[in-house]
Design an enzyme around this catalytic site. Structure first.
Site, PDB file in Angstrom:
ATOM      1  N   ASP A   1       2.440   1.947   3.390  1.00 41.94           N
ATOM      2  CA  ASP A   1       3.251   1.316   4.018  1.00 41.94           C
ATOM      3  C   ASP A   1       4.659   1.732   3.554  1.00 41.94           C
ATOM      4  O   ASP A   1       5.475   1.538   4.353  1.00 41.94           O
ATOM      5  CB  ASP A   1       3.218  -0.191   3.372  1.00 41.94           C
ATOM      6  CG  ASP A   1       1.542  -0.925   3.350  1.00 41.94           C
ATOM      7  OD1 ASP A   1       1.210  -0.395   4.369  1.00 41.94           O
ATOM      8  OD2 ASP A   1       1.176  -1.504   2.521  1.00 41.94           O
TER       9      ASP A   1
ATOM     10  N   GLU B   1     -10.638  -7.383  -4.439  1.00 35.21           N
ATOM     11  CA  GLU B   1     -10.166  -7.969  -3.505  1.00 35.21           C
ATOM     12  C   GLU B   1     -11.543  -8.279  -2.558  1.00 35.21           C
ATOM     13  O   GLU B   1     -11.869  -7.207  -1.610  1.00 35.21           O
ATOM     14  CB  GLU B   1      -9.055  -7.912  -2.528  1.00 35.21           C
ATOM     15  CG  GLU B   1      -9.163  -8.823  -1.467  1.00 35.21           C
ATOM     16  CD  GLU B   1      -7.491  -8.505  -0.696  1.00 35.21           C
ATOM     17  OE1 GLU B   1      -7.363  -8.799   0.347  1.00 35.21           O
ATOM     18  OE2 GLU B   1      -6.512  -8.117  -1.178  1.00 35.21           O
TER      19      GLU B   1
ATOM     20  N   HIS C   1     -10.818 -14.094   4.216  1.00 31.48           N
ATOM     21  CA  HIS C   1     -12.141 -13.444   3.618  1.00 31.48           C
ATOM     22  C   HIS C   1     -13.281 -14.365   3.119  1.00 31.48           C
ATOM     23  O   HIS C   1     -14.267 -13.956   3.349  1.00 31.48           O
ATOM     24  CB  HIS C   1     -11.625 -12.291   2.416  1.00 31.48           C
ATOM     25  CG  HIS C   1     -10.798 -11.219   2.756  1.00 31.48           C
ATOM     26  ND1 HIS C   1     -10.329 -10.310   2.287  1.00 31.48           N
ATOM     27  CD2 HIS C   1     -10.176 -10.874   4.024  1.00 31.48           C
ATOM     28  CE1 HIS C   1      -9.847  -9.276   2.674  1.00 31.48           C
ATOM     29  NE2 HIS C   1      -9.655  -9.698   3.983  1.00 31.48           N
TER      30      HIS C   1
ATOM     31  N   ASP D   1      -0.336 -12.346   2.867  1.00 30.71           N
ATOM     32  CA  ASP D   1      -1.118 -11.322   3.295  1.00 30.71           C
ATOM     33  C   ASP D   1      -1.246 -11.848   4.732  1.00 30.71           C
ATOM     34  O   ASP D   1      -2.390 -12.090   5.095  1.00 30.71           O
ATOM     35  CB  ASP D   1      -2.344 -10.884   2.698  1.00 30.71           C
ATOM     36  CG  ASP D   1      -3.223  -9.731   3.415  1.00 30.71           C
ATOM     37  OD1 ASP D   1      -2.569  -9.243   4.411  1.00 30.71           O
ATOM     38  OD2 ASP D   1      -4.207  -9.338   3.071  1.00 30.71           O
TER      39      ASP D   1
ATOM     40  N   ASP E   1      -5.426 -13.523   9.916  1.00 29.36           N
ATOM     41  CA  ASP E   1      -4.158 -13.266   9.020  1.00 29.36           C
ATOM     42  C   ASP E   1      -3.208 -14.206   9.490  1.00 29.36           C
ATOM     43  O   ASP E   1      -2.003 -13.505   9.423  1.00 29.36           O
ATOM     44  CB  ASP E   1      -4.099 -11.736   8.627  1.00 29.36           C
ATOM     45  CG  ASP E   1      -4.798 -10.956   7.805  1.00 29.36           C
ATOM     46  OD1 ASP E   1      -5.565 -11.579   7.077  1.00 29.36           O
ATOM     47  OD2 ASP E   1      -4.912  -9.876   8.120  1.00 29.36           O
TER      48      ASP E   1
ATOM     49  N   ASP F   1     -10.697 -11.382  11.073  1.00 27.99           N
ATOM     50  CA  ASP F   1      -9.418 -11.633  10.213  1.00 27.99           C
ATOM     51  C   ASP F   1      -8.253 -11.548  10.828  1.00 27.99           C
ATOM     52  O   ASP F   1      -7.745 -10.676  10.945  1.00 27.99           O
ATOM     53  CB  ASP F   1      -9.720 -10.350   9.190  1.00 27.99           C
ATOM     54  CG  ASP F   1      -8.716 -10.668   8.047  1.00 27.99           C
ATOM     55  OD1 ASP F   1      -8.359 -11.725   7.906  1.00 27.99           O
ATOM     56  OD2 ASP F   1      -9.032  -9.947   7.108  1.00 27.99           O
TER      57      ASP F   1
ATOM     58  N   HIS G   1       0.921  -1.186  -0.068  1.00 22.73           N
ATOM     59  CA  HIS G   1       0.077   0.023   0.238  1.00 22.73           C
ATOM     60  C   HIS G   1       0.956   1.224  -0.063  1.00 22.73           C
ATOM     61  O   HIS G   1       2.003   1.103   0.347  1.00 22.73           O
ATOM     62  CB  HIS G   1      -0.813  -0.025   1.263  1.00 22.73           C
ATOM     63  CG  HIS G   1      -1.762  -1.170   1.549  1.00 22.73           C
ATOM     64  ND1 HIS G   1      -1.258  -2.046   2.029  1.00 22.73           N
ATOM     65  CD2 HIS G   1      -3.058  -1.194   1.130  1.00 22.73           C
ATOM     66  CE1 HIS G   1      -2.452  -3.126   2.073  1.00 22.73           C
ATOM     67  NE2 HIS G   1      -3.427  -2.567   1.760  1.00 22.73           N
TER      68      HIS G   1
END
Length: 443
Positions: free
Chosen positions: A111, A239, A278, A346, A316, A314, A108
């Site tokens: 980031d 996404e 997701h 991710d 991750d 989430d 991103h």
């Protein structure tokens, strides 16, 4: 062998480049299954996966959660000047990526370098780091799989960006996307991703859903047109995610996004970037989402992670379920592979995983489990009766009345007469247990 690229200091000291050592190895910092140049189903493992490191979790994720502050304190976050701090972080990122021998990374905009509230200053900062990244990519051979803009963290986006009821906020989102697209193009990014983190609603009491979705479609068209004019030939990915942080997000799942892209004439330029966690939040398996994408020629890329089935959010976590990934690779292989994208991790190490080696262990394990699943899925497709069992289940549609129905040659009245003529159908087993055992037999 990928060349290790470091900056003025080495951030991951004492860790050598990760190599393939095979099944006999007990080295936790070596690959046992992932052999980049090994050919499987006509392509190298590297070509199948195009593994990418996510810039955000790996080099920005500090271990904080809703119940506690940071537990990861990075040596590349010590400088006060945002540009110098960002350069240190990029030094650390490329050192890690090259020590892992990963061919790609994803980011991103925020980031890469910290953003403030001044659009022009944000663009200046990003441009400086883009030039820095160009040299890093040249020195290492690492490529950018895709870029994106963070349109969900800043307080201005509390009601979304492209779907915000305030046009002023939408314009700020557009400015960020323009800069992120410019950066992606400058770095040779192969794709660009849109994740609608807050493109949805918290309550329908204050929401004009139809108008917001129309604004989202117009925003995507506008961004796509700009990128194409700048010479970007890559694929745009959406996404899907059903909720969190919004109560309901407009990119709920693969089927919802497919309908949205079709309704607003975006199918020619967009495909899906699917994520395991997701999918489960939407009440689906990852395999379901993959199959929907494959069936609609929309499988572009995937984010590799998993959730914790005892938690409803989430999390991750890094992937480690060989059965789930084998079933997923069966779908990906039969579907012709990923279209333009790759496998982006991710995923984030746990809050209490505080050693620098933990980040390596996580990625080594993730890359190995994908490689093992690929080998298993290929063996199932080429050596077992897996495909025959499934095709035989539908063989009544291959000729006679079934084939006529598929070709639209039977009326409802004719179908009724055939039912009378043929009588009660016999039961045909789905053989689910047999197929589940078959998967385990090849693992």
């Amino acid at each position: 062998m990928t060349k290790i690229v470091t900056g003025s200091q080495e951030f991951f000291k004492g860790i050598n480049q990760v190599q393939f050592e095979g099944l006999e190895s007990d080295n936790p910092l070596a690959f046992r299954w992932y052999e980049a140049d090994r050919i499987v189903a006509g392509k190298t493992m590297n070509e199948h996966f195009k593994f990418a490191c996510s810039y955000w979790h790996s080099f920005n994720g500090n271990g904080s959660d809703p119940f506690g502050g940071p537990t990861h304190f990075f040596p590349w976050e010590t400088k006060t000047d945002p540009i110098e701090r960002a350069k240190d972080k990029m030094d650390a990122a490329f050192e890690f990526i090259t020590k892992m021998q990963m061919p790609y990374y994803c980011f991103h905009d925020v980031d890469v370098v910290d953003y403030g509230n001044d659009v022009a200053e944000n663009e200046r900062r990003l441009n400086i780091l883009v030039e820095y990244a160009k040299q890093k990519q040249k020195d290492s051979g690492v490529k950018l799989l895709w870029g994106t803009a963070n349109l969900f963290s800043h307080s201005r986006y509390m009601n979304g960006a492209a779907t915000n009821p305030d046009f002023h906020v939408l314009a700020h989102g557009a400015a960020q996307v323009k800069a992120a697209i410019d950066a992606t193009i400058a770095l040779g990014g192969e794709n660009y991703v849109f994740w609608g983190g807050r493109e949805g609603y918290m309550s329908l009491l204050n929401t004009n859903m139809k108008r917001e979705q129309e604004h989202l479609a117009r925003f995507l068209h506008t961004a796509k047109d700009y990128a194409r004019k700048q010479g970007f030939n890559g694929t745009f990915f959406i996404e899907p995610k059903p909720c969190e942080p919004s109560k309901h997000q407009y990119d709920y799942d693969a089927a919802t996004v497919k309908g949205f892209l079709q309704q607003y004439d975006l199918l020619a330029d967009f495909k899906l970037n699917l994520e395991v966690n997701h999918a489960t939040l939407a009440g689906h398996t990852f395999q379901h989402e993959l199959q929907v994408a494959v069936d609609n020629n929309l499988l572009g890329s995937i984010d590799a992670n998993r959730g914790d089935y005892q938690n409803g959010w989430d999390t991750d976590q890094f992937p480690n379920d060989i059965n789930e990934l084998t079933e997923s690779l069966l779908i990906i292989l039969e579907g012709g592979g990923l279209q333009g994208g790759g496998v982006n991790f991710d995923a984030k190490i746990r809050r209490n995983s505080t050693d620098s080696k933990d980040l390596f262990y996580a990625h080594v394990g993730g890359m190995d489990i994908f490689a093992r699943a690929l080998l298993t899925a290929d063996a199932i497709l080429t050596k077992s009766d897996y495909k025959k069992v499934r095709s035989d289940r539908y063989r009544s549609f291959d000729d006679a009345h079934g084939e006529a129905f598929e070709n639209g040659k039977l009326s409802l009245e004719e179908l009724r007469d055939i039912a009378v003529q043929m009588g009660e159908p016999a039961s045909i087993s789905g053989r689910q247990e047999y197929l589940e055992n078959l998967i385990n037999r090849y693992i």
